[in-house]
Structure formats: structure tokens, C-alpha cells
Design a protein around this motif. Structure first.
Motif, short mmCIF file in Angstrom:
data_model
loop_
_atom_site.label_atom_id
_atom_site.label_comp_id
_atom_site.label_asym_id
_atom_site.label_seq_id
_atom_site.Cartn_x
_atom_site.Cartn_y
_atom_site.Cartn_z
N ARG A 22 0.82 -1.21 0.00
CA ARG A 22 0.00 0.00 0.00
C ARG A 22 0.85 1.26 0.00
N HIS A 23 1.98 1.24 0.71
CA HIS A 23 2.81 2.44 0.84
C HIS A 23 4.22 2.29 0.25
N LEU A 24 4.66 1.06 0.03
CA LEU A 24 6.03 0.84 -0.47
C LEU A 24 6.05 -0.01 -1.74
N GLY A 25 4.95 -0.06 -2.44
CA GLY A 25 4.85 -0.90 -3.63
C GLY A 25 5.81 -0.54 -4.74
N PHE A 26 6.38 0.67 -4.69
CA PHE A 26 7.34 1.10 -5.70
C PHE A 26 8.71 0.46 -5.52
N LEU A 27 8.96 -0.15 -4.35
CA LEU A 27 10.23 -0.83 -4.10
C LEU A 27 10.19 -2.22 -4.72
N SER A 28 11.22 -2.59 -5.47
CA SER A 28 11.20 -3.85 -6.21
C SER A 28 11.03 -5.06 -5.29
N TRP A 29 11.66 -5.06 -4.12
CA TRP A 29 11.55 -6.22 -3.22
C TRP A 29 10.16 -6.34 -2.61
N VAL A 30 9.41 -5.25 -2.53
CA VAL A 30 8.03 -5.30 -2.03
C VAL A 30 7.10 -5.78 -3.14
N ALA A 31 7.34 -5.34 -4.36
CA ALA A 31 6.47 -5.68 -5.48
C ALA A 31 6.59 -7.14 -5.91
N GLU A 32 7.76 -7.75 -5.70
CA GLU A 32 7.96 -9.12 -6.17
C GLU A 32 7.18 -10.14 -5.35
N GLU A 33 7.03 -11.32 -5.92
CA GLU A 33 6.38 -12.42 -5.19
C GLU A 33 7.24 -12.77 -3.98
N GLN A 34 6.60 -12.95 -2.84
CA GLN A 34 7.32 -13.26 -1.62
C GLN A 34 7.48 -14.77 -1.47
N THR A 35 8.71 -15.23 -1.62
CA THR A 35 9.03 -16.65 -1.46
C THR A 35 10.19 -16.77 -0.48
N LEU A 36 10.42 -17.98 0.00
CA LEU A 36 11.57 -18.20 0.87
C LEU A 36 12.86 -17.88 0.12
N GLN A 37 12.90 -18.19 -1.16
CA GLN A 37 14.09 -17.90 -1.95
C GLN A 37 14.31 -16.39 -2.11
N SER A 38 13.24 -15.64 -2.34
CA SER A 38 13.40 -14.18 -2.46
C SER A 38 13.85 -13.58 -1.13
N ALA A 39 13.38 -14.14 -0.01
CA ALA A 39 13.83 -13.67 1.31
C ALA A 39 15.30 -13.98 1.51
N GLU A 40 15.74 -15.15 1.05
CA GLU A 40 17.16 -15.49 1.17
C GLU A 40 18.02 -14.55 0.32
N VAL A 41 17.57 -14.26 -0.88
CA VAL A 41 18.31 -13.32 -1.74
C VAL A 41 18.39 -11.95 -1.06
N ARG A 42 17.27 -11.51 -0.50
CA ARG A 42 17.25 -10.22 0.20
C ARG A 42 18.24 -10.22 1.36
N CYS A 43 18.27 -11.29 2.13
CA CYS A 43 19.21 -11.39 3.26
C CYS A 43 20.66 -11.35 2.78
N ARG A 44 20.96 -12.10 1.71
CA ARG A 44 22.34 -12.13 1.19
C ARG A 44 22.77 -10.74 0.68
N LYS A 45 21.87 -10.08 -0.07
CA LYS A 45 22.19 -8.75 -0.58
C LYS A 45 22.37 -7.76 0.57
N ALA A 46 21.49 -7.82 1.56
CA ALA A 46 21.58 -6.90 2.70
C ALA A 46 22.87 -7.12 3.48
N GLU A 47 23.24 -8.38 3.67
CA GLU A 47 24.48 -8.70 4.38
C GLU A 47 25.70 -8.17 3.61
N ALA A 48 25.71 -8.37 2.31
CA ALA A 48 26.82 -7.89 1.48
C ALA A 48 26.88 -6.37 1.47
N ASN A 49 25.72 -5.72 1.28
CA ASN A 49 25.69 -4.25 1.25
C ASN A 49 26.15 -3.65 2.57
#
Length: 192
Positions: free
Chosen positions: A44-71
């Protein structure tokens, strides 16, 4: 300003009720659970962010965690997961984003899982990160930018001492395609 890679950013920050900790790949299951619970509100408020717009799966959460850790390690983004002390329940994420290390300035962003809103956790985390940014990092400006229609986030900004500097019109799209406005809030060292 020292090299950002050498700047000592703590991997965790504690508040009276929260542990803010940098992402780890093993956080993917609890992140997925929190995102799945909260995705309707987030979109509703953050739909413009790619990680919010994408389908939420365990794999997408893992990718998000890996990217966040690296960043975090590279200091290109400083995201933290917010855990409730005692229970260890993941209640959301908060971080310092789009940091300009030369000025220095940063933008504070956050989201809470739907079942944990209205309890003061956002304000508690925002105050902790803002205090660190202004007093340790030496930020000359901490921004908090929110959808004009996100009254909850606007209230958090105001409770945490951020001043409304202006409204940017037609700067993002809502999930229905309509144009939305953003409110720009900021805190400066003199307001710390």
C-alpha cells in the motif's frame, strides 16, 4: 571522511525493547514469515520498491538477506532487522540508506510487520538509528521520506523530532498506477 569500508558500523544496536541487528542469510525464514504477514500493507505504501512488489518466497527472502548482508559489509546500505527482546520475534526492518559518506548524510527507512504496529517500536528504532547517525557517524542530515498518505509513518517522523521540509508531488506510483506524493522530513545535528 575516512574510507566507508573502514568506518566502524556496529553489527547491532540495542534499545530498551529491541535488538537491531544486521541481516544474516539464516534470517530468511523469519523474514519471509514477516513479509508474508505484512505484504498487503507494505504494498500500500512501499509498492514502488522492487523487493516489495515481487512475489514473496523463501528464496526471495534469502536473496534479500544475502544482498543486505553484502551491502552492509560494503557500506553501500546499512539495513538492520528489528527483533523484540525476550521473544526474539522479528518485528520488521530499519536502516540507513542512500548514505552520502562525503557530506555526510543518510536516509532512514523502516517497516514493521502488521501485527507489531502501534506499539512504539518504530519510534524506538528510529530514535536509536538517528542518534547513532548524528552522534557517531557525524551525519549533517538524516532524512525520512514517506508516502504522503502513510499517516502512521508521518506520525513516527514527527514523534522522533523530524521536521517536515516539504512535499514532493507526483514522485512515485501507487500499486493501482496512480501518482503519489512524498513527504520529506529531516533531522539535523542542531536538533539532536
Amino acid at each position: 571522511m575516512p574510507d566507508p569500508l573502514l568506518f566502524p558500523v556496529p553489527p547491532s544496536i540495542e534499545t530498551p525493547r529491541l535488538l537491531l541487528r544486521s541481516f544474516r542469510v539464516e534470517d530468511a525464514p523469519v523474514l519471509h514469515e514477516a513479509l508474508t504477514e505484512s505484504i498487503v500493507e507494505l504494498r500500500r505504501h512501499l509498492g514502488f520498491l522492487s523487493w516489495v512488489a515481487e512475489e514473496q518466497t523463501l528464496q526471495s527472502a534469502e536473496v534479500r538477506c544475502r544482498k543486505a548482508e553484502a551491502n552492509f559489509l560494503l557500506r553501500t546500505d546499512l539495513p538492520f532487522l528489528a527483533f523484540k527482546k525476550g521473544s526474539g520475534r522479528l518485528i520488521g526492518s530499519m536502516g540507513l540508506h542512500r548514505t552520502d559518506w562525503t557530506l555526510p548524510k543518510t536516509e532512514l527507512g523502516y517497516w514493521l510487520r502488521s501485527g507489531e504496529t502501534g506499539k512504539g517500536f518504530a519510534s524506538e528504532g528510529v530514535i536509536a538509528l538517528t542518534t547513532w547517525a548524528l552522534n557517531v557517524f557525524g551525519a549533517q542530515r538524516v532524512e525520512l521520506i514517506t508516502d504522503e498518505q502513510n499517516l502512521g509513518s508521518r506520525a513516527v517522523a514527527e514523534r522522533c523530532g523530524f521536521g517536515l521540509e516539504g512535499i514532493m508531488h507526483n514522485v512515485m506510483r501507487a500499486p493501482d498506477g496512480s501518482l503519489r506524493n512524498s513527504c520529506v522530513y529531516a533531522r539535523l545535528p542542531s536538533a539532536a
